[in-house]
Design an enzyme around this catalytic site. Structure first.
Site, mmCIF file in Angstrom:
data_model
loop_
_atom_site.group_PDB
_atom_site.id
_atom_site.type_symbol
_atom_site.label_atom_id
_atom_site.label_comp_id
_atom_site.label_asym_id
_atom_site.label_seq_id
_atom_site.Cartn_x
_atom_site.Cartn_y
_atom_site.Cartn_z
ATOM 1 C CB SER A 163 -1.263 0.056 1.551
ATOM 2 O OG SER A 163 -2.000 0.730 1.565
ATOM 3 N NE ARG A 233 -7.873 1.148 11.263
ATOM 4 C CZ ARG A 233 -6.780 0.906 10.515
ATOM 5 N NH1 ARG A 233 -6.532 1.295 9.235
ATOM 6 N NH2 ARG A 233 -6.755 -0.071 10.901
ATOM 7 C CG ASP A 328 -5.988 -4.116 -3.256
ATOM 8 O OD1 ASP A 328 -7.399 -3.539 -2.995
ATOM 9 O OD2 ASP A 328 -5.054 -3.221 -2.892
ATOM 10 C CG HIS A 361 -5.827 -2.415 0.322
ATOM 11 N ND1 HIS A 361 -4.849 -2.094 -0.641
ATOM 12 C CD2 HIS A 361 -4.971 -1.418 1.186
ATOM 13 C CE1 HIS A 361 -3.882 -1.657 -0.724
ATOM 14 N NE2 HIS A 361 -4.187 -0.601 0.957
ATOM 15 C CG ASP A 362 -6.796 -4.609 5.956
ATOM 16 O OD1 ASP A 362 -5.512 -4.230 5.495
ATOM 17 O OD2 ASP A 362 -7.304 -5.017 6.252
#
Length: 384
Positions: A163, A233, A328, A361-362
């Site tokens: 990222s 968040r 992602d 994405h993680d």
């Protein structure tokens, strides 16, 4: 520059064991891309493994938006505080500490020991707050290069990150092409899309409009903009997960007592996001969050090359691994292929891997066998 050293390490089975952060103090002024400057600053870092006599086996790990220097192992005073990338760093792991000397740090503007908005401004003897300058990816790379100098590392064997960390790895190959032999750019993009900039701005607005923000000087009021940071968040976390993963993990499952036709937590996904928001807001600094997202927004190596990415990447001499993940949607594989195509156009060495992983994405943080094999295989080629 001076360095203060934390407690020693005790090896543990399958990992690097107990670790402690160290702090490098720099007294030489650093001029930032914005034109502002820092007269002095501190970088918090951790190391794993042993630097060889030739100082040729060092790998720099660059963290993403909410990351820090605690990459692997566990805190000596808290064995439950495991490094955010512990599954990839250690003996026999892709970033093998029997072979490599691994360095992780907290970037300037951070809130885990490096100089940032919550640090004391020597000019006022108060926290920097809103007066701390906006930093960019190039600023981070410049500071990281000074840290490398303290070890006598002329060139990294590799710079790796996912990222925002991947963007730093890419920037290293442009700002210091002779000082990085290979770059692993994972789940990243050559610049943000309008959608991603939009996500970041909504998150920032949640913080900026929190009544406890006080124009960034909330430290002096004895409060923190927890509501805004919590919402930021929660929004961000949704974008880090894939739809399939959220469906499998939560579906539309409801908690006991749901169906009250009110606005309390009823669905499991709501409970999860609120928990993540509360946990993050309890440990992260709002001013740091603002600056990290701005660094993401500003990153665009091709901006000074008439949007020609191939021209922007031409100075790089490193070997590249570009890796993306099928699920992602924040930095989809198409964004990674933009970088691959530019490198191929230039005839620069690049390996591309598009990994089927369900975590969105993680995925770059996950202990996925295929993903780890790709990293390990590339590093073996670099080593040979």
């Amino acid at each position: 520059m001076t360095t203060s050293v934390g407690a020693g390490r005790t090896p543990s089975h399958g990992g690097v064991g107990a670790v402690a952060s160290r702090f490098a103090h720099f007294d030489t002024e650093l001029t930032l891309q914005s034109g502002a400057s820092l007269p002095a600053y501190v970088l918090a870092y951790e190391t794993y493994g042993t630097l060889n006599a030739a100082k040729s086996n060092a790998i720099l790990v660059c963290h993403a938006l909410s990351g820090h220097q605690h990459v692997a192992g566990f805190r000596a005073d808290n064995q439950n505080d495991i490094g955010w990338w512990d599954n990839i760093v250690g003996p026999g792991r892709p970033l093998d500490t029997d072979k490599y000397f691994i360095v992780g740090l907290n970037n300037l503007g951070g809130c885990h020991g490096s100089t940032g908005p919550s640090s004391i401004n020597p000019a006022t003897d108060k926290p920097w707050g809103a007066d701390f300058p906006v930093v960019t990816v190039s600023d981070w790379v410049a500071a990281q290069a000074r840290l490398a100098d303290t070890f006598g590392i002329d060139a990294w064997a590799a710079v790796i990150g996912g990222s925002l960390g991947g963007m730093q790895a890419l920037q290293w190959t442009l700002d210091f092409p002779q000082r990085v032999r290979s770059a692993l750019v994972i789940a990243a993009a050559p610049k943000l899309s309008a959608e991603n900039i939009g996500f970041n701005d909504v998150a920032r607005q949640a913080i900026l409009t929190d009544p406890d923000f006080h124009d960034g000087h909330f430290y002096q009021h004895g409060v923190r903009p927890l509501r805004g940071l919590r919402l930021a968040r929660m929004l961000g976390h949704i974008t880090y997960l894939s739809d399939d993963q959220m469906a499998e993990k939560f579906g539309r499952r409801q908690r006991a007592g749901a169906g009250s036709y009110g606005f309390e937590v009823e669905f499991e996904v709501e409970s999860y996001l609120r928990h993540q928001g509360d946990k993050f807001a309890g440990v992260f600094d709002a001013n740091t969050y603002l600056r990290m997202t701005k660094a993401l927004d500003y990153f665009d190596p091709a901006a000074n090359f008439n949007d020609d990415l191939a021209a922007a990447l031409a100075p790089a001499t490193a070997r590249f691994l570009i890796a993306s993940f099928t699920t992602d949607w924040r930095f989809p594989p198409s964004r990674s292929r933009e970088m691959v195509n530019a490198l191929v156009k230039n005839g620069q060495p690049v390996v591309y891997s598009e990994i089927d992983c369900a975590h969105g994405h993680d995925s770059f943080l996950m202990d996925d066998a295929h993903y780890h094999a790709v990293i390990a295989g590339f590093l073996r080629q670099v080593g040979s």
